[in-house]
Design a protein around this motif. Structure first.
Motif, PDB file in Angstrom:
ATOM      1  N   ARG A  89       3.196  42.393 -23.701  1.00 14.94           N
ATOM      2  CA  ARG A  89       4.299  41.507 -24.077  1.00 14.94           C
ATOM      3  C   ARG A  89       5.655  42.207 -23.956  1.00 14.94           C
ATOM      4  O   ARG A  89       6.585  41.927 -24.700  1.00 14.94           O
ATOM      5  N   ARG A  90       5.729  43.116 -23.007  1.00 15.51           N
ATOM      6  CA  ARG A  90       6.991  43.796 -22.722  1.00 15.51           C
ATOM      7  C   ARG A  90       7.163  43.876 -21.208  1.00 15.51           C
ATOM      8  O   ARG A  90       7.384  44.939 -20.648  1.00 15.51           O
ATOM      9  N   ARG A 136      13.815  43.210 -30.805  1.00 17.48           N
ATOM     10  CA  ARG A 136      12.480  42.761 -30.383  1.00 17.48           C
ATOM     11  C   ARG A 136      11.629  42.360 -31.590  1.00 17.48           C
ATOM     12  O   ARG A 136      10.828  41.418 -31.520  1.00 17.48           O
ATOM     13  N   LYS A 137      11.803  43.056 -32.717  1.00 20.75           N
ATOM     14  CA  LYS A 137      11.074  42.687 -33.935  1.00 20.75           C
ATOM     15  C   LYS A 137      11.480  41.300 -34.399  1.00 20.75           C
ATOM     16  O   LYS A 137      10.639  40.487 -34.810  1.00 20.75           O
ATOM     17  N   THR A 150      12.709  38.864 -32.588  1.00 16.33           N
ATOM     18  CA  THR A 150      12.217  37.866 -31.643  1.00 16.33           C
ATOM     19  C   THR A 150      10.734  37.593 -31.835  1.00 16.33           C
ATOM     20  O   THR A 150      10.263  36.477 -31.602  1.00 16.33           O
ATOM     21  N   LYS A 151      10.010  38.592 -32.266  1.00 16.56           N
ATOM     22  CA  LYS A 151       8.576  38.384 -32.510  1.00 16.56           C
ATOM     23  C   LYS A 151       8.365  37.323 -33.576  1.00 16.56           C
ATOM     24  O   LYS A 151       7.413  36.543 -33.525  1.00 16.56           O
ATOM     25  N   ARG A 152       9.285  37.277 -34.562  1.00 16.22           N
ATOM     26  CA  ARG A 152       9.200  36.232 -35.590  1.00 16.22           C
ATOM     27  C   ARG A 152       9.732  34.907 -35.053  1.00 16.22           C
ATOM     28  O   ARG A 152       9.261  33.839 -35.438  1.00 16.22           O
ATOM     29  N   PRO A 198       6.563  34.368 -31.158  1.00 15.99           N
ATOM     30  CA  PRO A 198       5.507  35.375 -31.010  1.00 15.99           C
ATOM     31  C   PRO A 198       4.975  35.517 -29.593  1.00 15.99           C
ATOM     32  O   PRO A 198       4.397  36.553 -29.243  1.00 15.99           O
ATOM     33  N   LYS A 216       7.301  37.143 -23.867  1.00 20.70           N
ATOM     34  CA  LYS A 216       6.810  38.420 -23.348  1.00 20.70           C
ATOM     35  C   LYS A 216       7.826  39.188 -22.513  1.00 20.70           C
ATOM     36  O   LYS A 216       7.575  40.331 -22.131  1.00 20.70           O
ATOM     37  N   ARG A 244      13.685  39.155 -24.864  1.00 22.24           N
ATOM     38  CA  ARG A 244      13.369  39.364 -26.282  1.00 22.24           C
ATOM     39  C   ARG A 244      14.520  40.081 -26.985  1.00 22.24           C
ATOM     40  O   ARG A 244      14.863  39.759 -28.124  1.00 22.24           O
TER      41      ARG A 244
END
Length: 327
Positions: A100-101, A230-231, A233-235, A238, A241, A246
């Motif tokens: 996911r990067r 990026r943290k 954006t994960k919230r 999810p 990628k 992100r």
């Protein structure tokens, strides 16, 4: 250009004089310090194509296929501008930095695209492959490239280490400068765009110059603590990628309360940005922060853009005045 040959510290042959060209487009705007410092540390001369201008842009558009995005077309114009001015042109292949990067597939195929487009001009491409999921991270890719150039593993590692320190310092300075702008007075607009769009002298920079003339502080969303963004954006999403998207999305989410408006700037036809920007509009709808979407195309005129920007700024000014009156 001909190069004399000398022996490296491990007995490997390497060119005594080598000039590497770097196109001033796409990921150059993200990794310029890393790449420049790396080649400097190895004692390799470099030449960077000049800022994007009409000749470079039109040359790239003429060489490219219609389906390519504007930024790729501009990149090809920069590659063409370097032909005959250097021994080799540096065009890296960057696939991903982990799960996911991932990067846009354009960056995965970039060396092949350039080689095919300019196949009749016989350009000599210098590349490095970076794909963490493929078993080769950035350090390994850069060191391997140094080895292929004839430098020892120790020399290549030392050069990369120096380059990484310089790039991190530059990124931290840019993020700190952006945070300072978020605390400034007056109208502030966060610009959600890739650095190669926002900082392009021919397409993106005129927009920023116009905002500045209107007394608006434009803040690049890409200038941020990338890991923290990026943290966030994960919230926010999810499943997103794309590495750079992100970071930009997370940066915008982190600073919703610090700006008067957001401009999403992209190029035509970027499928990735079209999906991400649509998601951002939906996610930020309840924030109350006005948003504007600018799509840059191959047209060089800016009159229509200026009219839209002026209207958007008027809206932001009236909102700010209304808030001040209520207060």
């Amino acid at each position: 250009m001909r190069s004399l040959i000398e022996k490296g510290s491990e007995g490997m042959a390497r060119p005594q004089t080598l000039t590497v060209g770097m196109p001033r487009a796409l990921l150059y705007h993200r990794y310029a310090v890393l790449w420049q410092t790396y080649f400097d540390a190895l004692g390799i001369a470099t030449v960077v194509s000049e800022e994007t201008n009409r000749e470079i842009a039109e040359g790239g558009i003429a060489a490219a296929t219609d389906e390519m995005c504007l930024s790729l077309k501009v990149y090809l114009g920069h590659v063409a501008a370097l032909i005959g001015k250097c021994d080799r042109i540096f065009i890296p292949r960057i696939v991903d930095f982990g799960i996911r990067r991932v990067m846009c597939t354009t960056f995965e195929g970039l060396p092949d695209i350039a080689a095919n487009i300019f196949r009749d001009r016989h350009i000599d491409i210098l590349s490095c492959n970076i794909s963490v999921q493929g078993g080769i991270d950035e350090k390994a890719g850069m060191v391997q490239m140094g080895r292929e150039l004839g430098y020892s593993k120790k020399e290549a590692k030392r050069a990369y280490k120096r380059a990484l320190v310089a790039q991190r310092a530059a990124d931290e300075a840019a993020a700190a400068a952006a945070e300072h702008l978020y605390q400034s007075r007056g109208l502030k607009i966060a610009v959600g765009a890739h650095a190669y769009v926002m900082d392009d002298d021919y397409y993106g920079r005129p927009v920023l110059d116009y905002l500045s003339e209107m007394g608006v502080t434009a803040i690049p969303a890409y200038a941020v603590d990338r890991r923290e963004a990026r943290k966030v954006t994960k919230r926010l999403s999810p499943t997103m990628k794309w590495e750079v998207s992100r970071e930009i999305a997370g940066s915008l989410a982190m600073h919703l309360d610090d700006v008067d408006g957001i401009i999403l700037m992209s190029v035509y036809p970027c499928a990735l940005d079209s999906m991400v920007n649509d998601m951002l509009v939906r996610k930020f709808r309840d924030s109350g922060v006005p948003m504007m979407h600018l799509t840059m195309d191959a047209q060089s005129g800016t009159a229509g853009l200026e009219t839209r920007l002026e209207s958007f700024i008027d809206i932001l000014s009236m909102r700010r005045t209304g808030k001040a009156v209520k207060a």
